[in-house]
Design a protein around this motif. Structure first.
Motif, PDB file in Angstrom:
ATOM      1  N   GLY D  13       0.625  -1.096   0.068  1.00 22.26           N
ATOM      2  CA  GLY D  13      -0.081   0.085  -0.385  1.00 22.26           C
ATOM      3  C   GLY D  13       0.673   1.140   0.001  1.00 22.26           C
ATOM      4  O   GLY D  13       0.872   2.265  -1.122  1.00 22.26           O
ATOM      5  N   GLU D  14       1.697   1.253   0.694  1.00 21.03           N
ATOM      6  CA  GLU D  14       2.773   2.067   0.870  1.00 21.03           C
ATOM      7  C   GLU D  14       3.802   2.830  -0.718  1.00 21.03           C
ATOM      8  O   GLU D  14       3.573   3.653  -0.631  1.00 21.03           O
ATOM      9  N   ALA D  15       3.854   1.455  -1.106  1.00 19.50           N
ATOM     10  CA  ALA D  15       4.639   1.734  -2.038  1.00 19.50           C
ATOM     11  C   ALA D  15       3.960   1.764  -3.391  1.00 19.50           C
ATOM     12  O   ALA D  15       4.381   3.244  -4.168  1.00 19.50           O
ATOM     13  N   ALA D  16       2.606   1.549  -3.055  1.00 20.07           N
ATOM     14  CA  ALA D  16       2.240   2.122  -4.640  1.00 20.07           C
ATOM     15  C   ALA D  16       1.544   3.674  -4.014  1.00 20.07           C
ATOM     16  O   ALA D  16       1.842   4.381  -5.368  1.00 20.07           O
ATOM     17  N   ILE D  17       1.726   4.172  -2.923  1.00 18.09           N
ATOM     18  CA  ILE D  17       1.308   5.445  -2.741  1.00 18.09           C
ATOM     19  C   ILE D  17       2.369   6.247  -3.239  1.00 18.09           C
ATOM     20  O   ILE D  17       2.835   7.638  -3.814  1.00 18.09           O
ATOM     21  N   ILE D  18       3.696   5.371  -2.997  1.00 17.30           N
ATOM     22  CA  ILE D  18       4.738   6.479  -3.377  1.00 17.30           C
ATOM     23  C   ILE D  18       4.665   6.315  -4.873  1.00 17.30           C
ATOM     24  O   ILE D  18       5.524   7.161  -5.411  1.00 17.30           O
ATOM     25  N   ALA D  19       4.666   4.866  -5.577  1.00 21.79           N
ATOM     26  CA  ALA D  19       4.399   5.158  -7.000  1.00 21.79           C
ATOM     27  C   ALA D  19       3.470   5.918  -7.548  1.00 21.79           C
ATOM     28  O   ALA D  19       2.990   6.267  -8.531  1.00 21.79           O
ATOM     29  N   GLY D  20       2.991   6.791  -6.873  1.00 20.42           N
ATOM     30  CA  GLY D  20       1.908   7.769  -7.419  1.00 20.42           C
ATOM     31  C   GLY D  20       0.469   7.011  -7.701  1.00 20.42           C
ATOM     32  O   GLY D  20      -0.243   7.778  -8.385  1.00 20.42           O
ATOM     33  N   CYS D  21       0.428   5.971  -6.902  1.00 20.62           N
ATOM     34  CA  CYS D  21      -1.105   5.167  -7.367  1.00 20.62           C
ATOM     35  C   CYS D  21      -2.575   6.299  -6.881  1.00 20.62           C
ATOM     36  O   CYS D  21      -1.691   6.030  -5.183  1.00 20.62           O
ATOM     37  N   ARG D  22      -2.812   6.377  -6.419  1.00 22.02           N
ATOM     38  CA  ARG D  22      -4.254   7.621  -5.739  1.00 22.02           C
ATOM     39  C   ARG D  22      -5.428   6.624  -6.252  1.00 22.02           C
ATOM     40  O   ARG D  22      -6.559   7.533  -5.290  1.00 22.02           O
ATOM     41  N   HIS D  23      -5.755   5.696  -7.093  1.00 17.85           N
ATOM     42  CA  HIS D  23      -7.099   4.957  -6.351  1.00 17.85           C
ATOM     43  C   HIS D  23      -6.613   3.565  -7.011  1.00 17.85           C
ATOM     44  O   HIS D  23      -5.823   3.006  -6.758  1.00 17.85           O
ATOM     45  N   TYR D  24      -7.846   2.843  -5.961  1.00 20.88           N
ATOM     46  CA  TYR D  24      -7.352   1.863  -4.983  1.00 20.88           C
ATOM     47  C   TYR D  24      -8.713   1.329  -4.844  1.00 20.88           C
ATOM     48  O   TYR D  24     -10.333   1.444  -4.511  1.00 20.88           O
ATOM     49  N   PHE D  25      -9.487   0.212  -5.924  1.00 24.11           N
ATOM     50  CA  PHE D  25     -10.508  -0.409  -5.826  1.00 24.11           C
ATOM     51  C   PHE D  25     -10.923  -2.118  -5.525  1.00 24.11           C
ATOM     52  O   PHE D  25     -10.227  -2.724  -5.883  1.00 24.11           O
ATOM     53  N   GLY D  26     -11.264  -2.227  -4.208  1.00 19.55           N
ATOM     54  CA  GLY D  26     -10.975  -3.382  -4.081  1.00 19.55           C
ATOM     55  C   GLY D  26     -12.014  -4.169  -2.857  1.00 19.55           C
ATOM     56  O   GLY D  26     -13.478  -3.302  -3.101  1.00 19.55           O
ATOM     57  N   TYR D  27     -12.289  -5.678  -2.436  1.00 22.45           N
ATOM     58  CA  TYR D  27     -13.818  -6.164  -2.198  1.00 22.45           C
ATOM     59  C   TYR D  27     -12.909  -6.883  -0.775  1.00 22.45           C
ATOM     60  O   TYR D  27     -11.812  -7.439  -1.373  1.00 22.45           O
ATOM     61  N   PRO D  28     -12.798  -7.035   0.498  1.00 22.18           N
ATOM     62  CA  PRO D  28     -12.131  -7.447   1.526  1.00 22.18           C
ATOM     63  C   PRO D  28     -12.351  -9.035   1.253  1.00 22.18           C
ATOM     64  O   PRO D  28     -12.947  -9.579   0.293  1.00 22.18           O
ATOM     65  N   ILE D  29     -10.872  -9.634   1.802  1.00 18.97           N
ATOM     66  CA  ILE D  29     -10.557 -11.112   1.190  1.00 18.97           C
ATOM     67  C   ILE D  29      -9.710 -11.510   1.773  1.00 18.97           C
ATOM     68  O   ILE D  29      -8.715 -10.764   1.790  1.00 18.97           O
ATOM     69  N   THR D  30      -9.488 -12.389   3.363  1.00 18.39           N
ATOM     70  CA  THR D  30      -8.434 -12.407   3.502  1.00 18.39           C
ATOM     71  C   THR D  30      -7.709 -13.386   3.064  1.00 18.39           C
ATOM     72  O   THR D  30      -8.304 -14.827   1.890  1.00 18.39           O
ATOM     73  N   PRO D  31      -6.111 -13.621   2.893  1.00 16.38           N
ATOM     74  CA  PRO D  31      -5.241 -12.786   3.596  1.00 16.38           C
ATOM     75  C   PRO D  31      -4.039 -11.446   2.886  1.00 16.38           C
ATOM     76  O   PRO D  31      -3.405 -11.471   3.512  1.00 16.38           O
ATOM     77  N   GLN D  32      -5.081 -10.637   2.656  1.00 19.02           N
ATOM     78  CA  GLN D  32      -5.184  -9.169   1.832  1.00 19.02           C
ATOM     79  C   GLN D  32      -5.751  -8.136   2.476  1.00 19.02           C
ATOM     80  O   GLN D  32      -5.560  -7.328   2.178  1.00 19.02           O
ATOM     81  N   ASN D  33      -6.131  -7.985   3.507  1.00 22.46           N
ATOM     82  CA  ASN D  33      -7.031  -7.357   4.122  1.00 22.46           C
ATOM     83  C   ASN D  33      -6.444  -5.783   4.403  1.00 22.46           C
ATOM     84  O   ASN D  33      -7.032  -5.324   4.823  1.00 22.46           O
ATOM     85  N   GLU D  34      -5.494  -5.711   4.967  1.00 21.62           N
ATOM     86  CA  GLU D  34      -4.588  -5.256   5.256  1.00 21.62           C
ATOM     87  C   GLU D  34      -4.200  -3.992   4.309  1.00 21.62           C
ATOM     88  O   GLU D  34      -3.995  -2.663   4.751  1.00 21.62           O
ATOM     89  N   LEU D  35      -4.180  -4.434   3.359  1.00 22.30           N
ATOM     90  CA  LEU D  35      -3.834  -3.404   2.047  1.00 22.30           C
ATOM     91  C   LEU D  35      -5.055  -2.446   1.881  1.00 22.30           C
ATOM     92  O   LEU D  35      -5.175  -1.126   1.974  1.00 22.30           O
ATOM     93  N   PRO D  36      -6.372  -3.034   1.663  1.00 22.03           N
ATOM     94  CA  PRO D  36      -7.584  -2.366   1.790  1.00 22.03           C
ATOM     95  C   PRO D  36      -7.668  -1.336   2.735  1.00 22.03           C
ATOM     96  O   PRO D  36      -8.021   0.161   2.237  1.00 22.03           O
ATOM     97  N   ALA D  37      -7.961  -1.645   3.505  1.00 22.11           N
ATOM     98  CA  ALA D  37      -7.729  -1.103   5.552  1.00 22.11           C
ATOM     99  C   ALA D  37      -6.565   0.190   4.949  1.00 22.11           C
ATOM    100  O   ALA D  37      -7.244   1.193   5.293  1.00 22.11           O
ATOM    101  N   TYR D  38      -4.973  -0.226   4.434  1.00 19.02           N
ATOM    102  CA  TYR D  38      -4.136   0.672   4.716  1.00 19.02           C
ATOM    103  C   TYR D  38      -4.792   1.890   4.151  1.00 19.02           C
ATOM    104  O   TYR D  38      -4.477   3.111   4.114  1.00 19.02           O
TER     105      TYR D  38
END
Ligand SMILES: Cc1ncc(C[n+]2csc(CCOP(=O)(O)OP(=O)(O)O)c2C)c(N)n1
Ligand SMILES: Cc1ncc(C[n+]2csc(CCOP(=O)(O)OP(=O)(O)O)c2C)c(N)n1
Ligand code: SF4
Ligand code: SF4
Ligand code: SF4
Ligand code: SF4
Lengths: 85, 178, 251, 350, 251, 350, 85, 178
Positions: D13-38
């Protein structure tokens, strides 16, 4: 007026306290210094004599940790498990 | 040095946090670290555990199939995990909640009355810190007690920071009693 | 020891069809109550041997372990489709789709609407706990305005993501369903009403009437970060104003 | 740069923001939930958009829209959720839109469990969607690489107008390690020639994967895609070798398996067995040539995967009959152990 | 030749934004009329340079070839999701999702409901022709009771597959949308009303008000197996009783 | 038996009914619409259920329900629609449920076009869904075989509790040829041990792909699946050879491509070039052993596909370095021509 | 009262006849023996003098095959393309 | 014998049906047949064409890249497809709708006023049958005129059976005029 008795299964109890608030007679409390094997305090009835067998506690218990017995005259129906509410 | 640590208990006992604190402290002392939680079974009511590696060298596999030290916080964890401790390794167990001593004889074991000590420090919820303190005493190369106390502020989420006084006492309590 | 002249009669015990095992739900979770109600209704209707339960992906993913009837897993959101497949093969069976709000109203919106619209002769038990429990507390379509969750850390903002969806009202725009009711398991009274609604929903199937939809407001203390008692109170104080209780259709 | 202890999913998540990503679309699922939460926590602070979609299908199509509109955009999920994105990924590929898709794989098939696994290699690498397309597939083996490759993923996506899949597993996503946050690459990609922004002073732009007329229009699109894929195969293979040159036995693994292999190599070397490691970092393009060179003269290759044997096919296709290829796999979210790997390789030496 | 003292003035001509090419629609198809209306509205609002059109999979899959604005294909049913992605990147743009009934109400049900519920600031043009045109005339969610199609060869049977779904009424249960209207292009009067609705729907975006939904009853002579004139009459006689025309919301 | 002129898609429908299929769930998509249309006409007449689902996702999950309930059940679609079924197919595979899924492939990726194509080989054969699973993949080359293999598909599905994919292409689905309708196989499969029907006088049955506890439960499920797959690989390979024995050059193709190859073989033989054909009928299990035997001693293999090169990987994995393998592919729904195939093979001879 | 003129583009016309029914003056018919290059009969106006420029035919034409001119006094607005309705 | 036939026109001209009728008739006479329509572009307003093979032997590829006989029913089809007819092959074109003669000189061509002849038979919609009749005359090995007339009843969908009288006349008209 008939009287009743709640049978609380301390090992099934998860300590949510919903029964405590549900009891209109306020005769249920959570154990203080006692924990069950899961490590949580459990519900206990401190005065069964005041139980009216209203079943509120049993009805709200999410964990089927409470069964209710009603005390009736001897010549009543046979003692079978029943679900009600 | 290379230590493979394993922490196990039930959800809510602060298992994952204990592992994280070790990592932060060891990092501060220049060690390589890794931390993998077992993140439960996508369902409620599960157990919690995590594997931590602290090493002088770069860490290849972050998995800890045979820990050099293992902390178990409840009975199911003891039963499940005592067998994985490496021969000669260390097993710390929470005597407050476990009514059965470890059966292994080829490892070093240490019973800690974690809940009692924690309660004395202010809350039984700091039992994890007690265990951690005990671990630090027995495995001093992981990190110093001071280092661990030093990272509490960063590691503990804002919501629970008021507990850090208790945590500090619990850590010291565990350290002293081990 | 009961008084001599009196006899003890068990008036509230485990329904026969409810397995005698601890469930995996958190303390104070509504799923446990609802499972029990469902089991009581199956018992009372005597339909254990003809009931097929479709369990969703959500905290109740293991529902078939607790309710001792034939059970089927459905992929997340697809319980109504799976139930449709089953019911079309066994029209005599009582087929129940048990679903959470993420399951039924987010990923499964299309399946929900269309099974209802076809009037599939199934009973849908919709557990609305205003959050995704199983995955750790993310925003659900039913999450309340300003409610904080893992994915609405600043509170649900209607200007950005809209208002909570009312499933009953949505389904009430369709012609085929025969029974639509919203209840809550936050109180003893609510639980008793909920049981009657479930009863009706199942009976509609036994009587081959049609599609029944029962929405149940339910507590998720863990997801909400509340004590169970607070959670039950919050259902009444905060959820029911947004999701008004009552029957919307009974044909 | 400061070293921080970060969880894999949050590092992405932080790296994506560093890379200039400003749009994230997702749906919860384990084991990646920390990414959308972040992302839900961070994106609003940097003027970005976090949106929890109604499903994985909706999420990947929101990604398509945002990408068509010129944004750097990301979605993430885990195995079952990624299966639902297959149609969308095929559409993105056909329309030549850049996007970054994270799959933190878990045990399958079906609902399976939520332990980490590597069972979606075929899906990611061969193409689980319909038609002939490729995604660039990156296989990080730890938190630092997750962060670094995330930044790289956005550049690759934009450079080639392609979907880049970050193929991790649940363990890597959940793992915490100290990392140095990457710097932005500074590369700038001009999308003005194709992106949708309103036809101001220019002809309208159209983003589509459909080609109806003339009869060979779709063949032309595909030919262009294939040409692009050949370029990428030449330019973008990444891999890592360790102790491979003098090795008699070569272990091949990706992601977490590769790290277990690395421990195994150490153990084997200690035991006097000359083992080495070849780790593909790009799974597509697969570093076939490099692997064939590294494999030349070895006695045996052992491919280790947390699946029933998927990458092993690409290894075989790379070396053909030149070196015997063996396989060691674990199923259902179980991790391979150093012991069994060591045991297997020692059996060759005997 | 006009009378000498008179001058000819073009009062109805091709909207500037409508490409001067023949369209591929069947004779009498409503899509042609609706394209024209959309083009007129874009012209009149002067928003050609800021409009982005999302075309669905359906007969209107090539809509962006006819309306000269930036255009995007969406996978079948996903136009609202694609439009959401675009709008979130370009909040200043006017984003239009143009969709058929199979697209919007069958496969795309979830996307439809949730874009509406979020109140995405887009305009949805919903062409309800009670059938799947592009694939050759299969049953749609809006197919009328007893209507024969390729996949309801004995006529749509409500006991088996339910009744036609009313999209406007469904969406009207949600809080966020600002404009919901149903119109028809089966008559000149209907077309004029439809244009006003589209105008309003687009203006709501220009004015940053919110989500607008315009359902348009439209002819598919080919799918219905009717002459165009019969088809137009059938819209009025058979469709409007099921799908009543009118405004449901205008905030 | 009477010979009838039938369209491929309709032949599947009639054959399914002959095989005892009484439940069909699907969603319209070209070029397979004649199949649902046929089912909607016929199934009600034989007491069956035709249901047009709200989407391909719903359809495959209705299939799951009906299969769990013990029915012979079918769905069909074409490329983009089949991509949407990937999650469901993975679930069916994990729960070991029988089902027959038809994919009449069209040009991709994305929306592509509606011409016939073979671009979904990887998806069907390697597994476009998540996790380690296999479907039996049948590749008929004409209307008669479409009908015959449909009957066989239901038997295979029930015998192994597996998903069987009939992988055709738009051309084959749209083609009409005279056929003799197949007879029912007469095989009976007892599903009473697992199917859902109400727990009458027995313990409840549960159909699920999830395995949470103990930790290796999912590994066990997967091990059982893998064992089953090994059995199928041994028992169920199907292929056809023609003029292969004395051939110097071996053409390999499936479905329509194989028929074009057959014409090419004739043309080559006429021109004095000894060419032959190997046609896999099962794409999974792939007849690797048979192909390797058939290929032994050949000068060259030419794989012909209507894609950018997918089955060619399995051909290479079968023969490894023993025979050089060349590839001729057509893209975007274009069919290969006899001329170009002949020309290519003649170039080897020169 | 002003008068008008419908301009029918026979090659764009698909012969749907919608304009024929829409014209209140009933002055539009389909060509009988004539076909356009697409092979279909097309709409024609058999009496332009009765056209009121009401635009009904143009409004309903799905194929933009009809343009409408209004005849006005010479000193009117300039003759630019306009869309209306 | 082996004939690769190609029929082309616009949707509604009965192109696919003409091909099907040839197949049915040839089947009846013991031939192998195959029929592949080009099924348009999943959109409206397209052209229609189909490939038919009639052969004494089993048919390998059902595709007809270079037809031995080709029927084109409208101008775009003529322009698009005249080039694919094999050298020495036959091209039948519908003079009623095509105002331009074929430019190929290495093939046999035949202009048929199909719409007029059909109109005379009762409806211009039977123009396809006229072309078919002409084809049968020129390529008698495909099937006999009688055989084709014989299958009309099976081939034409119930809705349009009343047209079979017209069809029969149109077939004969085309046959006689070729
Ligand atoms: C395709 C897919 N997407 C996402 C998930 C992850 N997932 C599991 S349960 C769940 C939602 C749970 O919420 P809800 O349906 O409200 O039920 P609850 O747990 O609250 O009872 C999600 C998103 C999944 N398993 N599959
Ligand atoms: C995933 C997917 N499923 C199915 C299709 C096939 N398909 C194309 S258009 C269409 C429906 C068309 O109907 P509708 O949306 O009502 O629009 P219309 O053509 O009537 O304007 C379908 C099912 C597809 N292209 N993709
Ligand atoms: S997370 Fe919520 S819904 Fe799930 S078991 Fe716990 S309380 Fe119940
Ligand atoms: S099939 Fe129907 S919707 Fe499609 S172009 Fe023709 S008339 Fe219009
Ligand atoms: S403008 Fe009006 S009066 Fe004139 S032709 Fe058209 S419909 Fe008739
Ligand atoms: S409405 Fe247009 S297309 Fe239809 S007949 Fe009239 S002019 Fe021709």
């Amino acid at each position: 007026m008939s009287r009743g008795r709640p049978e609380l299964d301390r090992e099934r109890c998860k300590g949510c306290t919903l029964c405590v608030s549900a009891c209109p007679e306020k005769i249920l409390v959570m154990s203080r210094d006692q924990f069950n094997r899961q490590g949580v305090p459990f519900a206990v009835c401190f005065d069964e004599s005041r139980c009216t067998a209203c079943m509120s506690c049993a009805i709200i218990c999410p964990d089927m940790a409470i069964r209710i017995f009603r005390l009736t005259a001897a010549a009543s129906e046979p003692n079978v498990a029943a679900s009600d509410g | 040095m290379y230590e493979g640590l394993f922490f196990a208990g039930f959800g809510g006992q602060g298992i994952i946090l204990a592992g994280k604190i070790v990592c932060l402290a060891a990092m501060g002392e220049g060690k390589h670290v890794s931390h993998i939680p077992s993140y439960g079974a996508e369902m409620r009511g599960g157990t919690a555990n995590c594997s931590v590696v602290v090493s002088d060298d770069e860490i290849a596999s972050p998995l800890v199939p045979r820990p050099s030290a293992c902390i178990v916080m409840n009975k199911p964890s003891l039963l499940k995990f005592q067998s994985i401790v490496q021969v000669g390794g260390l097993l710390l167990w929470n005597e407050s909640l476990i009514d059965l001593a470890p059966s292994r004889t080829d490892i070093e074991t240490l019973a800690v009355k974690a809940n009692e000590i924690a309660e004395a420090a202010g809350s039984y919820k700091a039992a994890n810190m007690v265990m951690l303190g005990a671990l630090l005493k027995r495995k001093p190369d992981i990190a110093s007690l001071e280092a661990v106390i030093g990272v509490l502020g960063v590691a503990v989420s804002v919501r629970h920071r008021e507990l850090n006084d208790i945590n500090r006492k619990a850590l010291t309590g565990g350290y002293e009693r081990a | 020891m009961p008084v001599e002249t009196l006899q003890e009669k068990l008036v509230y015990g485990r329904p026969q069809v409810l397995a005698d095992v601890p469930n995996h739900y958190c303390p104070g979770c509504g799923h446990g109550i609802i499972h029990k109600l469902l089991a009581q209704c199956i018992d009372e209707l005597g339909i254990q041997q003809t009931t097929i339960l479709v369990a969703p992906v959500g905290c109740s993913v293991l529902a078939y372990n607790y309710i001792k009837v034939d059970g089927c897993e459905a992929a997340h959101g697809r319980a109504p489709a799976v139930a449709t497949g089953i019911k079309r093969v066994h029209p005599e069976a009582t087929v129940i789709a048990y679903q959470g709000d993420g399951d039924l109203l987010a990923i499964g919106t299309a399946e929900t609407i269309h099974a209802a619209n076809r009037g599939e002769k199934i009973t849908v038990i919709f557990v609305n706990n205003a959050i995704y429990g199983m995955t750790g507390g993310q925003m659900a379509p039913t999450t309340l305005q300003a409610q904080k969750t893992k994915t609405s850390p600043y509170g649900r903002n209607p200007a950005d993501v809209g208002y909570p969806i009312r499933a009953c009202e949505l389904i009430n725009t369709l012609d085929a369903p025969v029974f639509i009711e919203r209840c809550a398991v936050s109180s003893v009274k609510g639980i008793l009403k909920t049981k009657r609604a479930i009863m009706k929903g199942l009976r509609n199937q036994v009587e081959k009437k049609g599609y029944s939809f029962i929405e149940i407001l339910s507590m998720c203390p863990t997801g909400w970060g509340m004590e169970p008692r607070e959670a039950a109170a919050w259902v009444d104080s905060d959820m029911t104003p947004v999701f008004p209780l009552g029957n919307l259709r009974d044909r | 740069m400061a070293v921080t202890l970060m969880k894999g999913n949050e590092a992405i998540g932080e790296a994506a923001i560093i890379a200039g990503c400003r749009h994230y679309f997702g749906y919860p699922i384990t084991p990646q939930n920390e990414l959308p939460a972040y992302m839900s926590m961070r994106l609003p602070k940097v003027g970005g958009t976090f949106l929890q979609a109604e499903s994985e299908v909706a999420a990947i199509n929101m990604v398509l829209g945002a990408s068509a509109a010129g944004a750097r955009v990301m979605t993430s999920s885990s195995s079952p959720g990624v299966s639902l994105k297959m149609e969308g990924i095929s559409y993105l590929s056909g329309a030549e839109l850049p996007a970054v898709v994270v799959n933190m794989m878990r045990g399958g098939p079906g609902l399976g469990n939520i332990a980490g696994a590597q069972g979606d290699y075929f899906q990611a690498v061969k193409g689980g969607g319909h038609g002939d397309y490729h995604c660039i597939v990156l296989a990080p083996n730890g938190v630092q690489e997750l962060a670094d490759l995330t930044v790289k993923a956005f550049d690759l996506a934009d450079q080639y107008r392609i979907v880049v899949i970050i193929l991790g597993d649940g363990f890597i996503g959940q793992m915490s390690e100290p990392i140095t946050l990457p710097a932005p690459s500074g590369r700038v990609f001009d999308k003005s020639a194709w992106m949708l922004s309103g036809a101001t002073g220019r002809d309208p732009h159209v983003i589509a994967s459909m080609r109806l007329a003339p009869d060979d229009a779709l063949a032309h699109l595909n030919a262009r895609l294939q040409d692009k894929y050949r370029v990428i195969e030449k330019a973008e293979c990444m891999w890592e070798k360790s102790q491979a040159d003098d090795a008699e036995f070569l272990l091949v693994g990706f992601g977490l398996s590769a790290r277990i292999c690395r421990s195994s190599v150490s153990a084997l070397r200690k035991a006097g067995v000359r083992a080495g490691l070849f780790r593909p970092i790009t799974l597509w393009p697969f570093p076939s040539g490099e692997l064939a060179r590294a494999a030349a003269g070895k006695k045996k290759i052992l491919v280790v995967e947390m699946n029933a044997g998927q990458m092993v096919e690409d290894v075989r296709l790379s070396v053909l009959s030149s070196v015997p290829v063996d396989f060691l796999g674990t199923l259902g979210g179980v991790t391979p152990s150093v012991d069994e790997i060591v045991e297997r390789v020692r059996s060759y030496a005997r």
